[in-house]
Design a protein around this motif. Sequence first.
Motif, mmCIF file in Angstrom:
data_model
loop_
_atom_site.group_PDB
_atom_site.id
_atom_site.type_symbol
_atom_site.label_atom_id
_atom_site.label_comp_id
_atom_site.label_asym_id
_atom_site.label_seq_id
_atom_site.Cartn_x
_atom_site.Cartn_y
_atom_site.Cartn_z
ATOM 1 N N SER A 4 19.638 54.825 6.725
ATOM 2 C CA SER A 4 19.653 54.283 8.091
ATOM 3 C C SER A 4 19.099 52.869 8.143
ATOM 4 C CB SER A 4 18.852 55.205 9.021
ATOM 5 O OG SER A 4 19.437 56.490 9.074
ATOM 6 N N GLY A 5 18.078 52.588 7.327
ATOM 7 C CA GLY A 5 17.480 51.256 7.336
ATOM 8 C C GLY A 5 18.481 50.179 6.948
ATOM 9 N N GLN A 6 19.344 50.483 5.951
ATOM 10 C CA GLN A 6 20.357 49.512 5.533
ATOM 11 C C GLN A 6 21.367 49.258 6.646
ATOM 12 O OE1 GLN A 6 21.195 51.897 1.901
ATOM 13 N NE2 GLN A 6 21.213 49.936 0.839
ATOM 14 N N ILE A 7 21.745 50.319 7.348
ATOM 15 C CA ILE A 7 22.708 50.182 8.447
ATOM 16 C C ILE A 7 22.137 49.308 9.553
ATOM 17 C CG2 ILE A 7 23.862 51.409 10.324
ATOM 18 C CD1 ILE A 7 25.309 51.816 7.766
ATOM 19 N N TYR A 8 20.925 49.619 9.994
ATOM 20 C CA TYR A 8 20.378 48.905 11.152
ATOM 21 C C TYR A 8 19.974 47.476 10.810
ATOM 22 C CZ TYR A 8 20.588 53.364 13.498
ATOM 23 O OH TYR A 8 21.049 54.542 14.043
ATOM 24 N N SER A 9 19.502 47.236 9.586
ATOM 25 C CA SER A 9 19.195 45.855 9.212
ATOM 26 C C SER A 9 20.480 45.032 9.115
ATOM 27 C CB SER A 9 18.438 45.823 7.879
ATOM 28 O OG SER A 9 19.234 46.337 6.820
ATOM 29 N N SER A 10 21.581 45.652 8.666
ATOM 30 C CA SER A 10 22.866 44.948 8.602
ATOM 31 C C SER A 10 23.384 44.653 10.004
ATOM 32 C CB SER A 10 23.896 45.784 7.834
ATOM 33 O OG SER A 10 23.519 45.922 6.475
ATOM 34 N N LEU A 11 23.242 45.610 10.913
ATOM 35 C CA LEU A 11 23.679 45.390 12.294
ATOM 36 C C LEU A 11 22.865 44.278 12.946
ATOM 37 C CD1 LEU A 11 24.216 49.070 13.466
ATOM 38 C CD2 LEU A 11 25.989 47.322 13.221
ATOM 39 N N ASP A 12 21.566 44.254 12.681
ATOM 40 C CA ASP A 12 20.715 43.195 13.245
ATOM 41 C C ASP A 12 21.155 41.826 12.725
ATOM 42 O OD1 ASP A 12 19.239 44.978 14.717
ATOM 43 O OD2 ASP A 12 17.624 45.154 13.244
ATOM 44 N N ARG A 13 21.479 41.756 11.439
ATOM 45 C CA ARG A 13 21.948 40.482 10.868
ATOM 46 C C ARG A 13 23.265 40.060 11.494
ATOM 47 N NH1 ARG A 13 22.833 38.104 5.299
ATOM 48 N NH2 ARG A 13 23.982 36.228 5.858
ATOM 49 N N LEU A 14 24.180 41.003 11.642
ATOM 50 C CA LEU A 14 25.472 40.690 12.250
ATOM 51 C C LEU A 14 25.306 40.245 13.700
ATOM 52 C CD1 LEU A 14 27.608 43.650 10.820
ATOM 53 C CD2 LEU A 14 27.752 41.245 10.151
ATOM 54 N N ALA A 15 24.354 40.869 14.398
ATOM 55 C CA ALA A 15 24.104 40.474 15.789
ATOM 56 C C ALA A 15 23.526 39.062 15.851
ATOM 57 C CB ALA A 15 23.158 41.477 16.450
ATOM 58 N N ARG A 16 22.609 38.730 14.933
ATOM 59 C CA ARG A 16 22.044 37.380 14.900
ATOM 60 C C ARG A 16 23.124 36.340 14.638
ATOM 61 N NH1 ARG A 16 18.059 39.600 11.541
ATOM 62 N NH2 ARG A 16 18.954 38.462 9.771
#
Length: 207
Positions: free
Chosen positions: A49-61
């Motif tokens: 889950s950590g990899q998914i949410y950190s990737s989503l945060d990067r994509l959002a930034r």
Amino acid sequence: MVETVIRTRTERGPVQNALLALLSERPRHGYELRELFGAALEGHWELNSGQIYSSLDRLARDGLVVEEGIERGGGPDKRLWTLTDAGREALANWFGSPVPRDYRLRDELYLKLMLALGTAPKTARQVLWVQRRELFRELHDLTARRNKLDPRRQLARILLLDSAIMHTEAELRWLEMVEARLDDIWEQPPPMPPPRRRGRPRKAPEA
């Protein structure tokens, strides 16, 4: 244009690009993205889950995805994510660009072999024998897994295993070539870093 595509692709990893692809169908939450990612690779590549949410945060930034809303159910509320226009463009660039394969030039086995030749030459053949034994084990495992699959229902997975089998067979042939010429390699001068000039660099003349 080509330089822009390559630069955009290299700034994101395969996981982030995969999330863009999964979000292109419809808005999804992180847990669903993780499950779909694992299913696409037949369980050969799992994410936490950590990899998914950190990737989503990067994509959002980067402005490629935005949070669209909240999905409420029996469990905790889940944030839904969707693509932006920039995200769709980035996805199209990813689909339209080649996958770099230069990782083979940063090969740990090659590094181990070169260091063995330079520091403990008698162990170089052992390095090759150990690797060959492991590759034969992997080849046997891959072939057995492939033969259990039904081509009428699991063709995509069969092709993935075929790729792994062919790469393993090619590496076994490469090991044979290396062992046949190991003495020739050992007799050649080892690779060394280029010499550096001593002293401080000269100052540029003032205008």
